[in-house]
Design an enzyme around this catalytic site. Sequence first.
Site, PDB file in Angstrom:
ATOM      1  N   LYS A  51      -7.098  -5.591  15.239  1.00 45.44           N
ATOM      2  CA  LYS A  51      -5.737  -5.918  15.644  1.00 45.44           C
ATOM      3  C   LYS A  51      -4.729  -4.883  15.129  1.00 45.44           C
ATOM      4  O   LYS A  51      -3.595  -4.840  15.607  1.00 45.44           O
ATOM      5  CB  LYS A  51      -5.371  -7.321  15.180  1.00 45.44           C
ATOM      6  CG  LYS A  51      -6.222  -8.415  15.835  1.00 45.44           C
ATOM      7  CD  LYS A  51      -5.861  -8.637  17.293  1.00 45.44           C
ATOM      8  CE  LYS A  51      -6.705  -9.758  17.902  1.00 45.44           C
ATOM      9  NZ  LYS A  51      -6.359 -10.059  19.292  1.00 45.44           N
ATOM     10  N   SER A  85     -16.639 -14.231  14.426  1.00 48.05           N
ATOM     11  CA  SER A  85     -16.692 -13.760  15.816  1.00 48.05           C
ATOM     12  C   SER A  85     -17.519 -12.471  15.925  1.00 48.05           C
ATOM     13  O   SER A  85     -18.102 -12.190  16.982  1.00 48.05           O
ATOM     14  CB  SER A  85     -15.291 -13.548  16.396  1.00 48.05           C
ATOM     15  OG  SER A  85     -14.625 -12.506  15.724  1.00 48.05           O
TER      16      SER A  85
HETATM   17  C1  LIG Z   1     -11.573 -12.807  14.639  1.00 37.09           C
HETATM   18  C2  LIG Z   1     -11.306 -12.571  16.068  1.00 37.09           C
HETATM   19  N1  LIG Z   1     -12.334 -12.414  16.890  1.00 37.09           N
HETATM   20  C3  LIG Z   1     -12.157 -12.171  18.193  1.00 37.09           C
HETATM   21  C4  LIG Z   1     -10.881 -12.094  18.724  1.00 37.09           C
HETATM   22  C5  LIG Z   1     -10.745 -11.809  20.181  1.00 37.09           C
HETATM   23  O1  LIG Z   1     -10.116 -10.580  20.446  1.00 37.09           O
HETATM   24  P1  LIG Z   1      -9.179 -10.413  21.714  1.00 37.09           P
HETATM   25  O2  LIG Z   1      -7.890 -11.117  21.392  1.00 37.09           O
HETATM   26  O3  LIG Z   1      -8.962  -8.952  21.871  1.00 37.09           O
HETATM   27  O4  LIG Z   1      -9.861 -11.051  22.881  1.00 37.09           O
HETATM   28  C6  LIG Z   1      -9.787 -12.259  17.891  1.00 37.09           C
HETATM   29  C7  LIG Z   1      -8.403 -12.236  18.381  1.00 37.09           C
HETATM   30  O5  LIG Z   1      -7.909 -12.924  19.176  1.00 37.09           O
HETATM   31  C8  LIG Z   1      -9.997 -12.489  16.524  1.00 37.09           C
HETATM   32  O6  LIG Z   1      -8.985 -12.623  15.666  1.00 37.09           O
END
Ligand SMILES: Cc1ncc(COP(=O)(O)O)c(C=O)c1O
Length: 320
Positions: free
Chosen positions: A44, A280
């Site tokens: 991010k 994730s």
């Molecule tokens: C820990 C985590 N994994 C996955 C995601 C997914 O990423 P994206 O928002 O780019 O789909 C996010 C953010 O939303 C996240 O904070």
Amino acid sequence: MRVVDSVLELIGKTPMLRLHKITRGVRAQVLLKLEYLNPSGSYKDRIAFRMIANAEASGALKPGCTIVESSSGNTAIALAFVGAAKGYAVKVFYPQDVWAEEKRRTLERFGAEIEMVPLEETEAARRAGVHGARVEIPGRVKCRELMHRRADVWWARQFSNPDCVRAHNELGLEILEQTEGKVDAFTASIGTGGNFLGVAQVLKRERPEVKCIAVQPTEWSGWVDPLSPEARFVPGITGGIIEEIRASGLVDEVVYVGNEEARSMAYRLSQEEGVFCGVSTGANVVAAIREAKKRGSGATVVTTAVDRGDRYFSDERFIT
Ligand SMILES: Cc1ncc(COP(=O)(O)O)c(C=O)c1O
């Protein structure tokens, strides 16, 4: 080895790790882009930097402005980090029901102001047409109100800001460079969809046959009360915008990964590969290995290590 003048220069250009132990017996290689090595600990940082830089360039964000966002995790921390480095005040609306002490302390360390938002206000906000991870919706309403009331407030809006996808286009270009264009499949968990869309756009432009796989939590069935027992979904990937992502035409397959499976893969990544990542990332790697098992030697499956594991010591259910 280089000397930089700003920590912001250290965003991106992350290394890629070939997994060995976790992939024992799998012929295709699985490459993990170590995005948790970004300065504030997640990918991010890329979107925070890009959104802020473009808002400055367009004049929407001026010196002395306050940056606001509703987020319970990585985006809030990344905005607080970039805001601190650039000298902006940052205000985060944080869903009080998914409170995590380590995140509060990180935000405070970067100097961000935090306002807790109760979850009860969610239903009204949803009816008013505000999208995104359920727990973050009430805060989003507050951002909107604040922006209408004060001229010196800039709301980043990660769920609809096109700079998020553009920032992940850069990540996609790095993947192409590191693999010399030899990517056969890519897996990404979906929150805002920024990572999936940004990387898939670039990979498919260069190599249309690349298989782009969207990862969703098995237990996630829409609007689940995050405090209820059935809310055992993989955190961070519950924005509920999978239909929009499907409509992009870039999704070759949607796969489902259970929370326990994702969590135990995250632990294995720490313990067997030394990769200290969040849940994730575990989901991303589970999906990548499933795909790699279908392929022969010489094939390459790429995914990302989204963020650091210490973000989830006190509550591992939520990552948004
Ligand atoms: C820990 C985590 N994994 C996955 C995601 C997914 O990423 P994206 O928002 O780019 O789909 C996010 C953010 O939303 C996240 O904070």
